[in-house]
Write an enzyme that holds these catalytic residues in place. Structure first.
Site, PDB file in Angstrom:
ATOM      1  N   MET A  30       0.847  -1.187   0.000  1.00  0.00           N
ATOM      2  CA  MET A  30       0.000   0.000   0.000  1.00  0.00           C
ATOM      3  C   MET A  30       0.896   1.254   0.000  1.00  0.00           C
ATOM      4  O   MET A  30       0.441   2.351   0.325  1.00  0.00           O
ATOM      5  CB  MET A  30      -0.917  -0.007   1.216  1.00  0.00           C
ATOM      6  CG  MET A  30      -1.849  -1.227   1.215  1.00  0.00           C
ATOM      7  SD  MET A  30      -3.544  -0.847   1.640  1.00  0.00           S
ATOM      8  CE  MET A  30      -3.351  -0.343   3.341  1.00  0.00           C
ATOM      9  N   TYR A  32       4.092   3.921   0.922  1.00  0.00           N
ATOM     10  CA  TYR A  32       4.753   4.435   2.113  1.00  0.00           C
ATOM     11  C   TYR A  32       5.787   3.404   2.564  1.00  0.00           C
ATOM     12  O   TYR A  32       5.808   2.967   3.716  1.00  0.00           O
ATOM     13  CB  TYR A  32       3.738   4.729   3.226  1.00  0.00           C
ATOM     14  CG  TYR A  32       4.084   6.011   3.955  1.00  0.00           C
ATOM     15  CD1 TYR A  32       3.948   7.235   3.311  1.00  0.00           C
ATOM     16  CD2 TYR A  32       4.562   5.995   5.267  1.00  0.00           C
ATOM     17  CE1 TYR A  32       4.288   8.422   3.956  1.00  0.00           C
ATOM     18  CE2 TYR A  32       4.899   7.183   5.905  1.00  0.00           C
ATOM     19  CZ  TYR A  32       4.759   8.394   5.241  1.00  0.00           C
ATOM     20  OH  TYR A  32       5.106   9.560   5.889  1.00  0.00           O
ATOM     21  N   GLY A  36      10.841  -2.982   5.911  1.00  0.00           N
ATOM     22  CA  GLY A  36      10.211  -4.288   5.728  1.00  0.00           C
ATOM     23  C   GLY A  36       9.948  -4.564   4.256  1.00  0.00           C
ATOM     24  O   GLY A  36      10.262  -5.645   3.741  1.00  0.00           O
ATOM     25  N   HIS A  37       9.402  -3.557   3.562  1.00  0.00           N
ATOM     26  CA  HIS A  37       9.171  -3.716   2.123  1.00  0.00           C
ATOM     27  C   HIS A  37      10.477  -3.925   1.369  1.00  0.00           C
ATOM     28  O   HIS A  37      10.548  -4.721   0.430  1.00  0.00           O
ATOM     29  CB  HIS A  37       8.481  -2.464   1.550  1.00  0.00           C
ATOM     30  CG  HIS A  37       7.129  -2.193   2.130  1.00  0.00           C
ATOM     31  ND1 HIS A  37       6.848  -1.072   2.879  1.00  0.00           N
ATOM     32  CD2 HIS A  37       5.970  -2.889   2.058  1.00  0.00           C
ATOM     33  CE1 HIS A  37       5.581  -1.090   3.238  1.00  0.00           C
ATOM     34  NE2 HIS A  37       5.020  -2.181   2.754  1.00  0.00           N
ATOM     35  N   GLY A 147       5.570 -10.303   4.150  1.00  0.00           N
ATOM     36  CA  GLY A 147       6.367 -10.393   5.372  1.00  0.00           C
ATOM     37  C   GLY A 147       5.654 -11.218   6.437  1.00  0.00           C
ATOM     38  O   GLY A 147       4.440 -11.138   6.601  1.00  0.00           O
ATOM     39  N   MET A 148       6.434 -12.021   7.169  1.00  0.00           N
ATOM     40  CA  MET A 148       5.855 -12.852   8.231  1.00  0.00           C
ATOM     41  C   MET A 148       5.406 -12.035   9.438  1.00  0.00           C
ATOM     42  O   MET A 148       4.747 -12.553  10.322  1.00  0.00           O
ATOM     43  CB  MET A 148       6.856 -13.923   8.676  1.00  0.00           C
ATOM     44  CG  MET A 148       6.783 -15.195   7.866  1.00  0.00           C
ATOM     45  SD  MET A 148       5.111 -15.893   7.780  1.00  0.00           S
ATOM     46  CE  MET A 148       4.945 -16.530   9.455  1.00  0.00           C
ATOM     47  N   LYS A 184      10.893  -4.708  13.502  1.00  0.00           N
ATOM     48  CA  LYS A 184      10.868  -3.372  12.908  1.00  0.00           C
ATOM     49  C   LYS A 184       9.446  -3.020  12.500  1.00  0.00           C
ATOM     50  O   LYS A 184       8.702  -3.871  12.006  1.00  0.00           O
ATOM     51  CB  LYS A 184      11.796  -3.314  11.693  1.00  0.00           C
ATOM     52  CG  LYS A 184      13.262  -3.353  12.090  1.00  0.00           C
ATOM     53  CD  LYS A 184      14.159  -2.703  11.054  1.00  0.00           C
ATOM     54  CE  LYS A 184      15.615  -2.792  11.522  1.00  0.00           C
ATOM     55  NZ  LYS A 184      16.533  -2.019  10.678  1.00  0.00           N
ATOM     56  N   SER A 186       7.010   0.752  11.414  1.00  0.00           N
ATOM     57  CA  SER A 186       6.965   2.215  11.337  1.00  0.00           C
ATOM     58  C   SER A 186       6.305   2.786  12.585  1.00  0.00           C
ATOM     59  O   SER A 186       6.420   3.967  12.882  1.00  0.00           O
ATOM     60  CB  SER A 186       6.224   2.652  10.072  1.00  0.00           C
ATOM     61  OG  SER A 186       5.097   1.850   9.857  1.00  0.00           O
TER      62      SER A 186
END
Lengths: 290, 290
Positions: A30, A32, A36-37, A147-148, A184, A186
């Site tokens: 989505m 931002y 992690g991305h 991501g897990m 981690k 945001s």
């Protein structure tokens, strides 16, 4: 890096790369974009000829009390971030094209969603599987990356792919952690200094639960109590849930006799943190979460 | 002609032909192939490099009062029929593989189904779109073929493909008719001699309605009455419905001001016959039904 905004462009490009037999790694987001991305994009880059990232704030997965309009967006930063991670195609579908008219055919997730975070987000995963089905048809990926950290999402996507025989491999990427073990997120910036110091004990609590299983404890209720006690003893956060469920079915169990997830959500003053471990019946971490 | 029974074989074959960039015409059927199916296979053969026919009696599209077990099956005859029509791949998926475990994600058709034959077959089209989504992923066709005799099915498939951006073209094949105009159907053999003599007036009634529109009549109610009167005046069949709806939306309208369908169902002693015409606002037949 190609930037694509219309579905017809994406359609053309998909034809091109499927005819040239290139493998496609797909990271649906989505936007931002955060670390992690980046982890997902990097793994996709290693395992495929091309990486496609979609950036689409999907209105259908927001509940009535969740603010679609206020969801943070920063297209230019996302483009820079994707480019830096080696992404080949950044796909920004537009809401008007993705939801041209009211659907005649709807998708509903009936299992794996009434627990954990899904319990309070009615309809959320219906929106997730709907947009993913569209995106999977538009992008035709070889592999898709999640991501897990959001293990429930991985479980739901696993069900979607299996139920409908999508020719796509699901790649679940391990949660990225700070040096002290905190997952981690945001949201970590919203923690006070004291909360930040306590927060690593969430992952420690999960590891404590994992160790109990490794040492032969098979009683779900006992382990849940131990993990809960650990978090309460080490943080001032309010526990939203501590749960042990079969994975990826996410069904309630009494005994550790198969692959399971230990999942927690803890509410701090300004931030709600989630974390999990997926392990087999011997307490061994399943790195791909499946 | 290849005969394929396992999903993994189909998976391998799909990879082969997509990498060789061959176009695939797909005819999904429940088997017990008849002349209508042959027409679909022949058109698919003309328009594609390869033709795949699936033969699968889909349990999910049978209602509680419809007998899945008793549905006619004849694998050997189907194989001969497909071979004779020039089919390249006959795909016989097995129920156990198609429905391995209870679905977590379900599909529901919410529009285009509460009218015509769908009105009395609750859940039928949910089963249709579910199995087609699976088959589309397994076969990855370029074009998919359906007969306009079941115009509602074509309308529902149109919605499925559009809503979820499937990269597949829908080809609706005109109804095959006897010389006297009666729509071909395996049920025609159940008509008595007298009924068979009267039955062509069903199509004549539709043509009568079409002519009224061509001559400028735009009143749905009047035209429905005229078509009804025609059928009553020329047959002893009991009218189940005579309907004029927008097409492919299948919504109720008062005035002929867009593409429409005139659809009828007539119950004879041992056979229920359906037929339809799809025409634009000037009364011109839309041969592809879209």
């Amino acid at each position: 890096m190609k930037i694509i905004k219309s579905l017809s462009e994406m359609h053309q490009l998909r034809k091109q790369y499927t005819s040239s037999q290139q493998s496609i790694g797909f990271v649906p987001t989505m936007g931002y974009l955060h670390e992690g991305h980046v982890q997902l994009m990097k793994q996709a880059k290693q395992e495929n000829d091309l990486v496609v990232v979609s950036i689409f704030v999907n209105p259908l997965q927001f509940g009535p009390n969740e603010d679609f309009e206020r969801y943070p967006r920063d297209e230019q930063r996302d483009i820079q971030c994707a480019k830096a991670a080696g992404v080949d195609v950044a796909f920004f579908p537009q809401v008007e094209e993705m939801y041209q008219e009211e659907h005649s055919v709807i998708m509903q997730v009936q299992r794996r969603v009434q627990v954990l975070c899904g319990a309070k987000r009615e309809g959320h995963f219906d929106g997730v599987v709907t947009v993913l089905t569209k995106l999977f048809h538009l992008v035709a990926p070889t592999r898709v990356y999640f991501g897990m950290k959001d293990a429930q999402q991985v479980a739901v996507v696993d069900a979607l792919l299996t139920d409908y025989h999508f020719p796509i491999s699901l790649c679940a990427v391990p949660t990225v952690r700070e040096e002290d073990g905190l997952a981690k997120s945001s949201r970590n910036v919203y923690l006070s200094q004291e909360e930040r110091a306590e927060a690593p004990s969430i992952y420690q609590a999960l590891q404590h639960g994992q160790q109990l299983i490794q040492s032969g404890n098979k009683h779900v209720k006992q382990i849940v109590e131990e993990v809960t006690r650990f978090i309460k003893g080490h943080t001032r956060g309010k526990i939203d849930y501590v749960d042990i469920l079969s994975y990826p079915q996410l069904e309630t169990i009494d005994t550790i006799d198969r692959k399971i997830i230990i999942a927690v959500a803890v509410q701090f003053q300004q931030a709600r943190l989630i974390d999990n471990v997926v392990i087999n019946e011997h307490g061994i971490t399943m790195t791909d979460g499946r």
